[in-house]
Design a protein around this motif. Structure first.
Motif, PDB file in Angstrom:
ATOM      1  N   GLY A   6       1.009  -1.062  -0.167  1.00 61.06           N
ATOM      2  CA  GLY A   6      -0.077   0.072  -0.085  1.00 61.06           C
ATOM      3  C   GLY A   6       0.911   1.339  -0.139  1.00 61.06           C
ATOM      4  O   GLY A   6       0.270   2.247   0.123  1.00 61.06           O
ATOM      5  N   MET A   7       2.255   0.998  -0.407  1.00 59.55           N
ATOM      6  CA  MET A   7       2.864   2.293  -0.184  1.00 59.55           C
ATOM      7  C   MET A   7       2.986   2.706  -1.487  1.00 59.55           C
ATOM      8  O   MET A   7       3.141   2.100  -2.713  1.00 59.55           O
ATOM      9  N   THR A   8       3.411   4.177  -1.566  1.00 59.02           N
ATOM     10  CA  THR A   8       3.572   4.859  -3.068  1.00 59.02           C
ATOM     11  C   THR A   8       4.919   5.382  -3.307  1.00 59.02           C
ATOM     12  O   THR A   8       5.407   6.363  -2.520  1.00 59.02           O
ATOM     13  N   PRO A   9       5.540   4.763  -3.987  1.00 59.88           N
ATOM     14  CA  PRO A   9       6.937   4.974  -4.292  1.00 59.88           C
ATOM     15  C   PRO A   9       7.345   5.776  -5.427  1.00 59.88           C
ATOM     16  O   PRO A   9       6.830   5.894  -6.584  1.00 59.88           O
ATOM     17  N   PHE A  10       8.216   6.905  -5.306  1.00 65.38           N
ATOM     18  CA  PHE A  10       8.668   7.874  -6.417  1.00 65.38           C
ATOM     19  C   PHE A  10      10.016   7.863  -6.351  1.00 65.38           C
ATOM     20  O   PHE A  10      10.787   7.856  -5.285  1.00 65.38           O
ATOM     21  N   VAL A  11      10.635   7.656  -7.500  1.00 59.24           N
ATOM     22  CA  VAL A  11      12.089   7.684  -7.939  1.00 59.24           C
ATOM     23  C   VAL A  11      12.429   9.012  -8.194  1.00 59.24           C
ATOM     24  O   VAL A  11      11.878   9.576  -9.141  1.00 59.24           O
ATOM     25  N   ILE A  12      13.303   9.870  -7.354  1.00 57.50           N
ATOM     26  CA  ILE A  12      13.689  10.991  -7.612  1.00 57.50           C
ATOM     27  C   ILE A  12      14.698  11.223  -8.843  1.00 57.50           C
ATOM     28  O   ILE A  12      15.585  10.400  -8.813  1.00 57.50           O
ATOM     29  N   GLY A  20      13.050  16.284 -19.165  1.00 62.93           N
ATOM     30  CA  GLY A  20      12.706  16.976 -18.000  1.00 62.93           C
ATOM     31  C   GLY A  20      11.822  16.566 -16.793  1.00 62.93           C
ATOM     32  O   GLY A  20      11.024  17.318 -15.959  1.00 62.93           O
ATOM     33  N   ALA A  21      12.034  15.160 -16.613  1.00 65.93           N
ATOM     34  CA  ALA A  21      11.142  14.671 -15.599  1.00 65.93           C
ATOM     35  C   ALA A  21      11.763  14.850 -14.306  1.00 65.93           C
ATOM     36  O   ALA A  21      13.096  14.661 -13.965  1.00 65.93           O
ATOM     37  N   GLU A  22      11.154  15.153 -13.123  1.00 63.12           N
ATOM     38  CA  GLU A  22      11.387  15.335 -11.834  1.00 63.12           C
ATOM     39  C   GLU A  22      11.459  13.857 -10.961  1.00 63.12           C
ATOM     40  O   GLU A  22      12.298  13.700 -10.343  1.00 63.12           O
ATOM     41  N   ILE A  23      10.492  13.240 -11.246  1.00 65.81           N
ATOM     42  CA  ILE A  23      10.069  12.269 -10.356  1.00 65.81           C
ATOM     43  C   ILE A  23       9.472  10.903 -11.413  1.00 65.81           C
ATOM     44  O   ILE A  23       9.215  11.208 -12.398  1.00 65.81           O
ATOM     45  N   PHE A  24       9.692   9.883 -10.952  1.00 69.13           N
ATOM     46  CA  PHE A  24       9.302   8.414 -11.594  1.00 69.13           C
ATOM     47  C   PHE A  24       8.258   7.893 -10.906  1.00 69.13           C
ATOM     48  O   PHE A  24       8.999   7.366  -9.717  1.00 69.13           O
TER      49      PHE A  24
END
Length: 433
Positions: free
Chosen positions: A24-30, A375-379
């Protein structure tokens, strides 16, 4: 539990982060530091340090330590390459020197993906690490299979080891090992694991003690940590990607034998057009790089117009490229970096020019180049299409999705699987003729 993840390359950040979605976690790669972060999300930093010198990797890791949120409830996970490439020992030193936990425990095994450790020796699909192509990696070769020796030599600090017989003997034996390490002032520990339950047991034993720990491992160990620290696995639904328009773009930066074999399978698909970048031309001069860029850009536009999906990859005439680079005053490492950068920049330019929405990126350096140039900041990680192969969303345009893959991960047919999951409708057989 608050989880903070530090990875040494982009694809590693993805394959570790996707493991926690089931809880249930939401992960973002910086990719580039965002102005704002969502409070309840997990952010994964890519230190991009795998190919740095030992001193640079140490300092880079210490710099990133200061960026992550850290409280008594925070679990810090150092995502490492499952084949032990990079300066893991030096980065472990930085983690210990900054946070001063009782132990930094490194367990690189990923049994569900063919990585096992027994008697300190790391095996890839039952072959000793030093007998695989990893030993010949042009940037970060690994010369032997003993994970304890690797950490000890790189860190220049005494390193203990937990053997299978220790782990399976139970908590009393594990407590003896931890107490011995405390008595002898040993802070680095490596561990065996040949099945998934070994990793779960290792985490559970440590959690049941009062010792403070920083964890280090591949995508294998991190999967078990949320459950051990009190999170329940949620009812899991496969995430459906909305239908996209235009060509899917494959950017194959990895030179691994497994990755190249996957590419060969993809190129057998009559809907896919291969766009081979001539490495020797890239290394020769700025003028020839520009000529190669224009050639590839025009071929890509023509192929997309005809209804093909696009596969960018570099030629394998490595010796000629290295010689051209030497003539231009470049080292072999600089040639490799130049080719990776050119591949990423060229693919990103085509994606922007043709307004394409679906990406498959393999090879950490190349994947980072593509995302940065878009130009992506997060994935945002959404799902896993095979073990260790995530799919996620890029906030570049409203409908841009990407699959990222480490070079030596995935089945032979992983690229075809990705093409289906990326869900893009493009062209017809008549258009491609």
């Amino acid at each position: 539990m608050k989880l903070s993840i530090l990875a040494d390359d982009l694809t590693g950040a993805g394959d570790s982060g996707v493991q926690i979605i089931k809880y249930g976690m939401t992960p973002f790669v910086i990719i580039q530091e965002p102005e704002e972060k969502e409070k309840d999300s997990v952010y994964i930093y890519n230190t991009d340090s795998r190919t740095m010198t030992a001193n640079d990797s140490y300092q880079t890791m210490k710099d990133y330590c200061s960026r992550i949120e850290h409280t008594e409830e925070t679990i810090i996970y150092k995502k490492i390459d499952s084949t032990m490439r990079g300066n893991i020992g030096r980065e472990n030193n930085a983690l210990y020197d900054y946070f001063t936990p009782d132990f930094v425990i490194t367990a690189p095994a990923h049994p569900s993906n063919g990585r096992t450790v027994k008697n300190r020796m790391l095996y890839l699909h039952d072959i000793l690490l030093h007998e695989t192509e990893v030993a010949r990696d042009p940037k970060t070769p690994v010369q032997h299979s003993d994970i304890n020796r690797i950490i000890q030599e790189q860190s220049d600090r005494e390193t203990a080891h937990i053997y299978l017989e220790d782990l399976r003997a139970g908590k009393t034996r594990m407590l003896e090992i931890f107490q011995m390490c405390k008595d002898q002032n040993i802070h680095h520990i490596t561990a065996d694991a040949t099945v998934e339950s070994d990793l779960a047991d290792l985490a559970a034993f440590v959690e049941s003690t009062s010792y403070s720990v920083i964890w280090g491992g591949s995508a294998g160990l991190i999967y078990h940590l949320p459950a051990v620290y009190g999170h329940e696995e949620k009812h899991y639904h496969v995430r459906q990607i909305p239908e996209g328009n235009g060509a899917a773009v494959f950017v194959v930066g990895s030179m691994s034998a497994q990755g190249r074999n996957q590419l060969r399978f993809l190129l057998q698909d009559e809907t896919v057009k291969g766009l081979q970048i001539q490495s020797a031309e890239i290394a020769a001069s700025a003028e020839r790089r520009m000529e190669e860029y224009e050639r590839i850009r025009l071929e890509a536009a023509h192929a997309a117009e005809k209804g093909f999906h696009l596969a960018f990859y570099s030629s394998d005439n490595v010796a000629e490229a290295v010689q051209n680079g030497r003539n231009a005053g470049l080292s072999s490492i600089e040639v490799s970096d130049l080719i990776s950068r050119f591949l990423g920049e060229t693919a990103a330019a085509v994606v922007e020019e043709l307004q394409l929405e679906r990406l498959f990126l393999t090879g950490g350096d190349t994947a980072l180049q593509v995302m940065e140039n878009l130009g992506a900041e997060i994935f945002e990680l959404l799902d896993e299409i095979e073990p260790g192969v995530p799919i996620g969303k890029l906030p570049v345009r409203s409908n841009m999705f990407a699959v990222t893959k480490a070079g030596n991960f995935g089945k032979e047919t992983i690229m075809q699987t990705a093409l289906k999951r990326l869900n893009t409708k493009h062209g017809t057989e008549k258009e491609r003729r």
